[in-house]
Design an enzyme around this catalytic site. Structure first.
Site, PDB file in Angstrom:
ATOM      1  CE  LYS A  39      87.354 -14.902 -32.576  1.00  0.00           C
ATOM      2  NZ  LYS A  39      87.446 -16.491 -31.772  1.00  0.00           N
ATOM      3  CE  LYS A  60      74.245 -31.990  -6.541  1.00  0.00           C
ATOM      4  NZ  LYS A  60      72.864 -32.667  -5.484  1.00  0.00           N
ATOM      5  CG  ASP A 111      82.721 -16.233 -24.619  1.00  0.00           C
ATOM      6  OD1 ASP A 111      83.573 -17.301 -26.139  1.00  0.00           O
ATOM      7  OD2 ASP A 111      82.322 -15.993 -24.907  1.00  0.00           O
ATOM      8  N   PRO A 122      89.554 -22.952 -25.183  1.00  0.00           N
ATOM      9  CG  PRO A 122      89.453 -24.896 -25.722  1.00  0.00           C
ATOM     10  CD  PRO A 122      89.611 -24.170 -24.516  1.00  0.00           C
ATOM     11  CG  ASP A 123      89.374 -17.916 -30.995  1.00  0.00           C
ATOM     12  OD1 ASP A 123      88.613 -18.570 -30.887  1.00  0.00           O
ATOM     13  OD2 ASP A 123      89.033 -16.456 -30.551  1.00  0.00           O
ATOM     14  CB  ILE A 124      87.344 -23.487 -31.440  1.00  0.00           C
ATOM     15  CG1 ILE A 124      87.532 -24.597 -30.868  1.00  0.00           C
ATOM     16  CG2 ILE A 124      87.388 -24.959 -32.954  1.00  0.00           C
ATOM     17  CD1 ILE A 124      86.336 -25.681 -30.130  1.00  0.00           C
ATOM     18  CG  PHE A 178      77.709 -18.661 -37.549  1.00  0.00           C
ATOM     19  CD1 PHE A 178      78.333 -19.348 -39.141  1.00  0.00           C
ATOM     20  CD2 PHE A 178      76.625 -18.037 -37.786  1.00  0.00           C
ATOM     21  CE1 PHE A 178      77.531 -19.603 -39.796  1.00  0.00           C
ATOM     22  CE2 PHE A 178      75.344 -18.348 -38.977  1.00  0.00           C
ATOM     23  CZ  PHE A 178      76.243 -19.185 -40.060  1.00  0.00           C
ATOM     24  CE  LYS A 215      83.925 -14.635 -33.909  1.00  0.00           C
ATOM     25  NZ  LYS A 215      82.657 -15.854 -32.947  1.00  0.00           N
ATOM     26  CG  ASN A 266      75.611 -21.424 -25.839  1.00  0.00           C
ATOM     27  OD1 ASN A 266      74.724 -21.917 -26.224  1.00  0.00           O
ATOM     28  ND2 ASN A 266      77.269 -21.317 -25.667  1.00  0.00           N
TER      29      ASN A 266
END
Ligand SMILES: Cc1cc2nc3c(=O)[nH]c(=O)nc-3n(C[C@H](O)[C@H](O)[C@H](O)COP(=O)(O)O)c2cc1C
Length: 411
Positions: free
Chosen positions: A345, A291, A281, A308-310, A327, A341, A212
Site C-alpha cells: 500500500k 427487510k 472488507d 473500497p480500500d480506503i 493499522f 501491507k 465487526n
C-alpha cells in the site's frame, strides 16, 4: 472555573505526610474541574494530617493506602494503578518521600506505584525552608529530575512553622496549570491530522448489516493524543458508543463507501492520515430495499463484493506531503503480514496489532503493537490505549521531521 484541559486524563493524586496535605483536597477538586478522573493514594504519614474519608468523598473512589493488603491489591493493586494513570501527581511531596523516590525504593504503595509507572510523574514538594535548602534534598531532587520526574518547584513566603523562605507548596492553581502543561507537547502544532476509527456497517437490508467487533477505542485515543500534541484533528468514525473526543472535529459515517467519501473530502491540506478503522472488507452486492423475510425457503445466499480500500485510494492521490499510517490487525503472522501491507500500500508507517490476544484485542482497554516504517521497527509495550496513542503520536512526529525529503527520494 470549569475547563477541559484534562478531559479523559486519569490522575493518581498521591499525598504524603506534610502540613500542606490539607491542600490535596483542593487539588483533587480542581483536577476534576479540568475534566480529570482522579484516584488517590496516601502514605501512612499523610493519614495523620488528613483523613482518607475526605479524599474518598471528593474523588468518589476508594483511597489506596496499602501495598501489602491482599484485598486492595486484588481490586486495583500498584501495577494496575500505575498502568491506569496518565499522570501521577504527588502533592504535597515530603522531603522524606522525595528521598525514597530518588533511591528508587518501592517499600510502600506510593513509591511502588511510581516505580512501576510508565506514565508522567510529577511532584510538588512542600517542606520547611531548611529542609528544602539541605544539600541532600537538592541532590535527591536532581536525581528525581534526571529520571524524568517533573518537579513543580515550591513557592516562597511565610511557612506553617513560622519561618519565611522557599518551601511552601506551590499555589493550587499553579499546580493545576503545570499539570495541564505536561500534556501539551505541541509536537504536531500546525498540522492537520485525519484519523479513521471504529467499524463500518454494510447494510444487507434496512435492518441487518455486516460489521465487526471494533470498539473504536484505539482510534479515538489516537485522535485525542494528536489533539493533545497540538494538531487540528478530524476524526472520521464508524458507529461506536464512545463520546466525542473533546478537541477533535467528529464526522460520523456508517459504511465503507461513506468513510471513503469523507476521507477523500478531507485529504487536501492534511499532513497525517491515520487509518485505524476496521473497515468491513465486504459488502452485499445488492442491498435489499425491504427487510428480507426469514420464511424464504431453505438457506439464504448473499453475494458479497469488495468494499473500497480506503488506504490504497488515499495513497494513490496523496503526493509527497501526506504521511500515511495504516493499522494491521492480524491474528497470525503479524509482522510478516504487516510488512507486506506496508509495501503493497506504499504506506509511510504501519502499526502491527495482534488481535488474537483478547487482553489487547478489539474491545480491551489495553494494547501492544509494533510500529514498522520502511526503515525501522519500534515496539510499543503493553499499555492502556491512551498511553499507546501518545507514544505513537510521538513516533509519528519524529518521523515527520525528515518526511518531506525522504518521501521525495523514494518516489
Ligand atoms: C507537624 C508536622 C509537620 C510536618 N510537615 C512536613 C512538611 O511540610 N514537609 C515535609 O517534608 N515533612 C514534614 N513533616 C515530616 C514528615 O511527616 C515525615 O518525614 C514523614 O515521615 C513523611 O512520611 P511520608 O514521606 O511517607 O509521607 C512534618 C512532621 C510533622 C510532625
Amino acid at each position: 472555573m470549569i475547563s477541559n484541559q484534562l478531559t479523559n486524563k486519569r490522575v493518581l493524586l498521591g499525598v504524603t505526610g506534610g502540613i500542606a496535605a490539607y491542600k490535596s483536597a483542593e487539588i483533587c477538586r480542581r483536577l476534576q474541574d479540568e475534566g480529570a478522573e482522579v484516584r488517590t493514594a496516601m502514605t501512612a504519614a499523610a493519614q495523620e494530617f488528613i483523613t482518607p474519608l475526605t479524599l474518598q468523598a471528593l474523588s468518589k473512589n476508594p483511597v489506596h493506602l496499602d501495598l501489602l493488603d491482599p484485598e486492595t491489591e486484588s481490586a486495583m493493586g500498584h501495577i494496575e494503578l500505575a498502568r491506569w494513570a496518565d499522570l501521577i501527581l504527588i502533592a504535597p511531596a515530603s522531603a522524606n518521600f522525595i528521598s525514597r523516590l530518588a533511591q528508587g525504593r518501592g517499600d510502600d504503595l506510593l513509591t511502588a506505584i511510581c516505580l512501576a509507572a510508565d506514565c508522567k510523574v510529577a511532584i510538588a514538594p512542600a517542606m520547611n525552608r531548611s529542609m528544602w535548602e539541605k544539600e541532600v534534598t537538592q541532590k535527591n531532587l536532581a536525581q528525581t529530575k534526571s529520571v524524568g520526574i517533573s518537579v513543580f518547584a515550591p513557592g516562597e513566603g511565610e511557612q506553617a512553622c513560622g519561618e519565611t523562605g522557599v518551601g511552601r507548596l506551590l499555589d493550587v492553581p499553579d499546580i493545576i496549570l503545570l499539570a495541564c502543561e505536561l500534556f501539551e507537547t505541541g509536537v504536531l502544532s500546525g498540522k492537520k491530522v485525519v484519523v479513521t476509527a471504529g467499524p463500518t456497517r454494510e447494510a444487507i437490508d434496512p435492518i441487518r448489516y455486516i460489521s465487526n467487533h471494533s470498539s473504536g477505542k484505539q482510534g479515538y485515543a489516537i485522535a485525542e493524543a494528536a489533539a493533545e500534541a497540538g494538531a487540528n484533528v478530524v476524526l472520521i468514525s464508524g458507529p461506536t458508543n464512545l463520546p466525542k473526543p473533546d478537541r477533535a472535529q467528529l464526522i460520523k459515517v456508517e459504511s465503507a463507501g461513506q468513510m471513503l467519501d469523507a476521507v477523500l473530502d478531507q485529504v487536501p491540506g492534511t499532513d497525517v492520515f491515520i487509518s485505524v478503522a476496521a473497515v468491513a472488507d465486504f459488502k452485499t452486492k445488492l442491498t435489499a430495499p425491504n427487510k428480507i423475510k426469514k420464511n424464504v425457503n431453505g438457506n439464504l445466499t448473499i453475494e458479497l463484493s469488495r468494499t473500497p480500500d480506503i488506504l490504497s485510494e488515499v495513497t494513490k492521490i496523496k503526493g509527497n506531503h501526506l504521511f500515511t499510517v495504516g493499522f494491521a490487525a492480524e491474528t497470525e503472522n503479524l509482522l510478516e503480514n504487516a510488512n507486506s501491507k506496508l509495501k503493497e500500500k506504499k504506506l509511510d508507517m504501519i502499526v502491527a496489532n495482534d488481535v488474537s490476544d483478547s487482553e489487547i484485542g478489539f474491545n480491551s482497554d489495553l494494547n501492544e503493537a509494533t510500529v514498522l516504517t520502511p526503515k525501522t521497527s519500534i515496539n510499543l509495550p503493553k499499555a492502556n490505549k491512551t498511553q499507546l496513542a501518545r507514544n505513537l503520536i510521538e513516533i509519528i512526529s519524529e518521523q515527520l521531521a525528515g518526511f518531506g525529503t525522504d518521501a521525495r527520494a523514494r518516489s
